[in-house]
Scaffold this motif. Structure first.
Motif, PDB file in Angstrom:
ATOM      1  N   SER A   1       0.742  -1.263  -0.079  1.00  0.00           N
ATOM      2  CA  SER A   1      -0.128  -0.047   0.058  1.00  0.00           C
ATOM      3  C   SER A   1       0.799   1.377  -0.008  1.00  0.00           C
ATOM      4  O   SER A   1       0.342   2.160  -0.397  1.00  0.00           O
ATOM      5  N   ASN A   2       2.151   1.201   0.197  1.00  0.00           N
ATOM      6  CA  ASN A   2       2.951   2.314   0.623  1.00  0.00           C
ATOM      7  C   ASN A   2       4.042   2.447  -0.478  1.00  0.00           C
ATOM      8  O   ASN A   2       4.904   3.488  -0.424  1.00  0.00           O
ATOM      9  N   GLY A   3       4.145   1.506  -1.527  1.00  0.00           N
ATOM     10  CA  GLY A   3       5.154   1.666  -2.461  1.00  0.00           C
ATOM     11  C   GLY A   3       6.667   1.345  -2.090  1.00  0.00           C
ATOM     12  O   GLY A   3       7.413   1.704  -2.918  1.00  0.00           O
ATOM     13  N   ASP A   4       6.676   0.714  -0.994  1.00  0.00           N
ATOM     14  CA  ASP A   4       8.282   0.309  -0.677  1.00  0.00           C
ATOM     15  C   ASP A   4       8.642  -1.150  -1.287  1.00  0.00           C
ATOM     16  O   ASP A   4       9.882  -1.309  -1.098  1.00  0.00           O
ATOM     17  N   GLY A   5       7.707  -1.501  -1.958  1.00  0.00           N
ATOM     18  CA  GLY A   5       7.925  -2.948  -2.729  1.00  0.00           C
ATOM     19  C   GLY A   5       7.697  -4.010  -1.732  1.00  0.00           C
ATOM     20  O   GLY A   5       7.986  -5.220  -2.136  1.00  0.00           O
ATOM     21  N   ILE A   6       7.226  -3.918  -0.649  1.00  0.00           N
ATOM     22  CA  ILE A   6       6.811  -5.089   0.313  1.00  0.00           C
ATOM     23  C   ILE A   6       5.215  -4.907   0.785  1.00  0.00           C
ATOM     24  O   ILE A   6       4.819  -3.706   0.976  1.00  0.00           O
ATOM     25  N   GLY A   7       4.570  -6.076   0.761  1.00  0.00           N
ATOM     26  CA  GLY A   7       3.362  -6.087   1.289  1.00  0.00           C
ATOM     27  C   GLY A   7       3.000  -5.684   2.491  1.00  0.00           C
ATOM     28  O   GLY A   7       3.905  -5.951   3.219  1.00  0.00           O
ATOM     29  N   ASP A   8       1.906  -5.137   2.900  1.00  0.00           N
ATOM     30  CA  ASP A   8       1.768  -4.501   4.210  1.00  0.00           C
ATOM     31  C   ASP A   8       0.290  -4.887   5.022  1.00  0.00           C
ATOM     32  O   ASP A   8      -0.524  -5.344   4.175  1.00  0.00           O
ATOM     33  N   LEU A   9       0.250  -4.567   6.074  1.00  0.00           N
ATOM     34  CA  LEU A   9      -1.296  -4.751   6.507  1.00  0.00           C
ATOM     35  C   LEU A   9      -2.321  -3.949   5.974  1.00  0.00           C
ATOM     36  O   LEU A   9      -3.494  -4.305   5.905  1.00  0.00           O
ATOM     37  N   LYS A  10      -1.982  -2.708   5.878  1.00  0.00           N
ATOM     38  CA  LYS A  10      -3.028  -1.893   4.959  1.00  0.00           C
ATOM     39  C   LYS A  10      -3.259  -2.547   3.757  1.00  0.00           C
ATOM     40  O   LYS A  10      -4.461  -2.365   3.410  1.00  0.00           O
ATOM     41  N   GLY A  11      -2.341  -3.125   3.096  1.00  0.00           N
ATOM     42  CA  GLY A  11      -2.727  -3.772   1.713  1.00  0.00           C
ATOM     43  C   GLY A  11      -3.629  -4.970   1.837  1.00  0.00           C
ATOM     44  O   GLY A  11      -4.531  -4.903   0.960  1.00  0.00           O
ATOM     45  N   ILE A  12      -3.672  -5.682   2.869  1.00  0.00           N
ATOM     46  CA  ILE A  12      -4.499  -6.747   3.065  1.00  0.00           C
ATOM     47  C   ILE A  12      -5.980  -6.017   3.368  1.00  0.00           C
ATOM     48  O   ILE A  12      -6.813  -6.609   2.737  1.00  0.00           O
ATOM     49  N   THR A  13      -5.952  -4.872   4.137  1.00  0.00           N
ATOM     50  CA  THR A  13      -7.344  -4.375   4.461  1.00  0.00           C
ATOM     51  C   THR A  13      -7.902  -3.970   2.968  1.00  0.00           C
ATOM     52  O   THR A  13      -8.972  -3.840   2.900  1.00  0.00           O
ATOM     53  N   GLN A  14      -7.261  -3.290   2.187  1.00  0.00           N
ATOM     54  CA  GLN A  14      -7.641  -2.818   0.998  1.00  0.00           C
ATOM     55  C   GLN A  14      -8.131  -4.107   0.097  1.00  0.00           C
ATOM     56  O   GLN A  14      -9.194  -3.448  -0.561  1.00  0.00           O
TER      57      GLN A  14
ATOM     58  N   GLY B   1       0.286  -4.874 -10.552  1.00  0.00           N
ATOM     59  CA  GLY B   1      -0.743  -4.290  -9.577  1.00  0.00           C
ATOM     60  C   GLY B   1      -0.545  -4.451  -8.115  1.00  0.00           C
ATOM     61  O   GLY B   1      -1.124  -3.901  -7.282  1.00  0.00           O
ATOM     62  N   PHE B   2       0.817  -5.286  -7.723  1.00  0.00           N
ATOM     63  CA  PHE B   2       0.894  -5.445  -6.388  1.00  0.00           C
ATOM     64  C   PHE B   2       1.408  -4.195  -5.669  1.00  0.00           C
ATOM     65  O   PHE B   2       1.060  -3.823  -4.380  1.00  0.00           O
ATOM     66  N   SER B   3       2.414  -3.332  -6.464  1.00  0.00           N
ATOM     67  CA  SER B   3       3.076  -2.241  -5.825  1.00  0.00           C
ATOM     68  C   SER B   3       3.310  -1.142  -7.030  1.00  0.00           C
ATOM     69  O   SER B   3       3.221  -1.658  -8.344  1.00  0.00           O
ATOM     70  N   ASN B   4       3.135   0.062  -6.695  1.00  0.00           N
ATOM     71  CA  ASN B   4       3.996   0.996  -7.707  1.00  0.00           C
ATOM     72  C   ASN B   4       5.411   1.126  -7.671  1.00  0.00           C
ATOM     73  O   ASN B   4       5.952   1.755  -8.480  1.00  0.00           O
ATOM     74  N   ASN B   5       6.092   0.261  -7.029  1.00  0.00           N
ATOM     75  CA  ASN B   5       7.696   0.064  -6.879  1.00  0.00           C
ATOM     76  C   ASN B   5       8.001  -0.858  -7.933  1.00  0.00           C
ATOM     77  O   ASN B   5       7.409  -2.038  -8.207  1.00  0.00           O
ATOM     78  N   GLN B   6       9.102  -0.535  -8.741  1.00  0.00           N
ATOM     79  CA  GLN B   6       9.339  -1.370  -9.789  1.00  0.00           C
ATOM     80  C   GLN B   6      10.347  -2.520  -9.367  1.00  0.00           C
ATOM     81  O   GLN B   6      10.772  -3.228 -10.441  1.00  0.00           O
ATOM     82  N   SER B   7      10.729  -2.309  -8.241  1.00  0.00           N
ATOM     83  CA  SER B   7      11.569  -3.675  -7.907  1.00  0.00           C
ATOM     84  C   SER B   7      11.005  -4.080  -6.468  1.00  0.00           C
ATOM     85  O   SER B   7      11.678  -3.824  -5.486  1.00  0.00           O
ATOM     86  N   PRO B   8      10.090  -4.804  -6.372  1.00  0.00           N
ATOM     87  CA  PRO B   8       9.478  -5.553  -5.306  1.00  0.00           C
ATOM     88  C   PRO B   8      10.424  -6.340  -4.587  1.00  0.00           C
ATOM     89  O   PRO B   8      11.382  -6.718  -5.339  1.00  0.00           O
ATOM     90  N   TRP B   9      10.156  -6.801  -3.614  1.00  0.00           N
ATOM     91  CA  TRP B   9      11.111  -7.591  -2.662  1.00  0.00           C
ATOM     92  C   TRP B   9      11.574  -8.924  -3.456  1.00  0.00           C
ATOM     93  O   TRP B   9      12.526  -9.480  -3.161  1.00  0.00           O
ATOM     94  N   LEU B  10      10.577  -9.536  -4.215  1.00  0.00           N
ATOM     95  CA  LEU B  10      10.813 -10.453  -4.996  1.00  0.00           C
ATOM     96  C   LEU B  10      10.219 -10.173  -6.429  1.00  0.00           C
ATOM     97  O   LEU B  10       9.207  -9.503  -6.538  1.00  0.00           O
TER      98      LEU B  10
END
Length: 546
Positions: free
Chosen positions: A25-38, A417-426
């Motif tokens: 949800s915050n563009g750092d490339g790692i999923g988070d709790l807010k993302g799950i809630t969304q 659509g997972f993130s707006n970060n072009q380099s997610p953690w995987l």
């Protein structure tokens, strides 16, 4: 409160979420709790009863959250406690229960308990972990091995002793023989109960106690692939693990845990059991009403997808289960995705659908792993892309767990659509983009719709949720059984093969019921069950003939 409310977990479908990879949800490339809630509306649309969240606690992330350094807080990469409270509230608005992972067997070596414990031999936490002197020649105390490779003992120069670690050496095992440890862990469980969780998935639930005599494990008489899901390229699989896990003292701890849980209403537990006699252990851990509510094993997480194996596994647990209760899973965050594992590495939508119908028709509760509802195959990663220490240690024979942990594909675009970060953690798998959620939403014959339709169909048939089971026939590709609950008796036929089959005459009269759209449906004619390739049949038995 009614039994139906308190026993909601019997026959429930639990959707496992690996937070790092679900939604950023915050563009750092790692999923988070807010993302799950969304994404809670999406989860609710599947028709599942609960979610299980893999660890989100404070952690140095050497094992991606399964190395906990604070049991009662959220790691900043996932958010904060307020985000968890929001997630709970949103889930409950959708009538979805929330189960969280509890990693009680071990902590991180960065946990304050361990830092204090290793500082000296005479502090108030000196016995909170398993410390043992070296043998006279300086070698390790016994032959126990780590699941992640090498001895299960790590030398600590401060205490000049070895400590036990069943997994990474940065994951020291807690000493459950110390009642102060048990009390502290139960306090951490109460912390989350008071925040409104509905249950706990207990990681490595049969590892809590070790043999106080530190006896050597004997070798296996016959080395068979599949001990706790690891390959025989890992020497761990060559021992019969009699003394480092599945100890009888575990039972007393589970009873103590259940006493705490029973102070609250409608709480459940599902224990992970990985051992050489897992079905027996599942029965022991769930019988009666004073231990775990249910367990799941690795018996369906192997490469054997034959219906004979399914039949034998189910029969074994049914014969010894008594009033206990199983929970079945075909995939999770530790094993190759089932779409690849059960089809020689080649994903097939038709296979994904029929295996789904099989799993959701068996007796027991069910865990579905995120992306399973899309038929996602295992992601193929290069060595340079790996982050999993297990995979890095055993490459290339065992490629680790990263391939099943890549980010969820929500849309068919570069970041999925997972993130707006072009380099997610995987990296996002190119294999996943064409079957992203957005691509399957509008296709009535997609794997996603088959899951949704079958899950909602299942809710209207109590026999599939809590009914008794009786197996009639099985071979490599075919499984035929009945499910019975009160007045409803269903005949279930599964064909996971690429050839059509029909059964010998059955002693039933059967009425067709409307099956979900998108599945290939068999037929019942002239008392024979006709099953085309990759097909399912479920009909209502109206009469039994002799």
């Amino acid at each position: 409160m009614s039994k139906e409310t308190t026993d909601w977990w019997r026959g429930a479908v639990i959707y496992q979420i690996y937070p790092r990879s679900f939604m950023d949800s915050n563009g750092d490339g790692i999923g988070d709790l807010k993302g799950i809630t969304q994404k809670m509306a999406y989860i609710a649309s599947l028709g599942v009863d609960a979610i299980w969240l893999s660890p989100f606690f404070t952690s140095p992330m050497k094992d991606f959250g399964y190395d906990v350094s604070d049991y009662c807080d959220v790691d900043p990469i996932f958010g904060e406690l307020a985000d968890f409270d929001e997630l709970i509230a949103k889930a409950h608005q959708h009538n979805i229960k929330v189960i969280i992972d509890q990693v009680l067997n071990h902590t991180s070596d960065q946990h304050p308990w361990f830092k204090k414990s290793r500082s000296s031999r005479d502090n108030d936490k000196s016995d909170w972990y398993v410390w043992v002197d070296a043998k006279p020649d300086g070698t390790v105390p016994n032959n126990w091995l780590s699941v992640f490779g090498g001895p299960a003992w790590h030398w600590d120069s401060r205490r000049r002793q070895y400590y036990l670690h069943n997994f990474l050496d940065s994951q020291p095992d807690l000493n459950f023989h110390n009642p102060d440890v048990v009390d502290a862990l139960l306090d951490s469980v109460r912390f989350w109960l008071d925040r409104g969780v509905d249950g706990f998935r207990l990681d490595t639930a049969n590892y809590f106690f070790h043999d106080l005599e530190l006896r050597d494990n004997p070798p296996k008489q016959e080395v068979v692939e599949g001990s706790i899901g690891v390959s025989l390229d890992n020497p761990y699989g060559y021992q019969l693990h009699l003394y480092d896990k599945s100890r009888p003292e575990n039972i007393a701890f589970l009873e103590c845990l259940r006493t705490l849980l029973d102070e609250y209403t409608g709480i459940t537990t599902v224990g992970e059991v990985g051992c050489d006699f897992s079905l027996k252990t599942m029965a022991e851990y769930t019988q009666g009403s004073n231990k775990l509510h249910m367990c799941y094993s690795f018996d369906l997480l192997t490469h054997d997808s034959s219906m004979t194996h399914i039949h034998n596994t189910m029969t074994s647990i049914e014969e010894g289960l008594g009033d206990g209760w199983p929970c079945w899973s075909m995939s999770n965050h530790d094993v190759e995705r089932v779409a690849s594992r059960w089809n020689d590495g080649k994903a097939s939508g038709a296979k994904s659908k029929v295996f789904m119908a099989m799993l959701l028709s068996l007796r027991g509760s069910v865990c579905l792993y995120q992306g399973e509802e899309l038929g996602l195959p295992e992601a193929q990663l290069e060595f340079e892309q790996l982050v999993d220490p297990f995979g890095i240690n055993f490459w290339p024979e065992f490629k680790g767990r990263d391939g099943c942990r890549t980010p969820m594909p929500w849309e068919n675009k570069s970041t999925g659509g997972f993130s707006n970060n072009q380099s997610p953690w995987l990296p996002i798998s190119d294999l996943h983009l064409p079957i992203a959620v957005s691509e399957q939403q509008g296709d009535r014959h997609s794997v996603l719709h088959a899951y949704r339709d079958f899950l909602h169909f299942r809710k209207h048939h109590p026999a599939l949720i809590s009914g008794d089971i009786e197996f009639l026939f099985s071979d490599q590709d075919i499984l035929v059984f009945t499910r019975t609950h009160d007045e409803e008796m269903l005949l279930v036929g599964i064909n996971v093969g690429d050839q059509g089959h029909f059964t010998s005459p059955l002693s039933y009269e059967v009425k067709d019921i409307v099956m979900p759209e998108g599945l290939r449906i068999g037929q019942f004619e002239n008392r024979k069950l006709i099953l085309p390739s990759n097909s399912v049949y479920i009909g209502k038995i109206t009469k039994t003939t002799i």
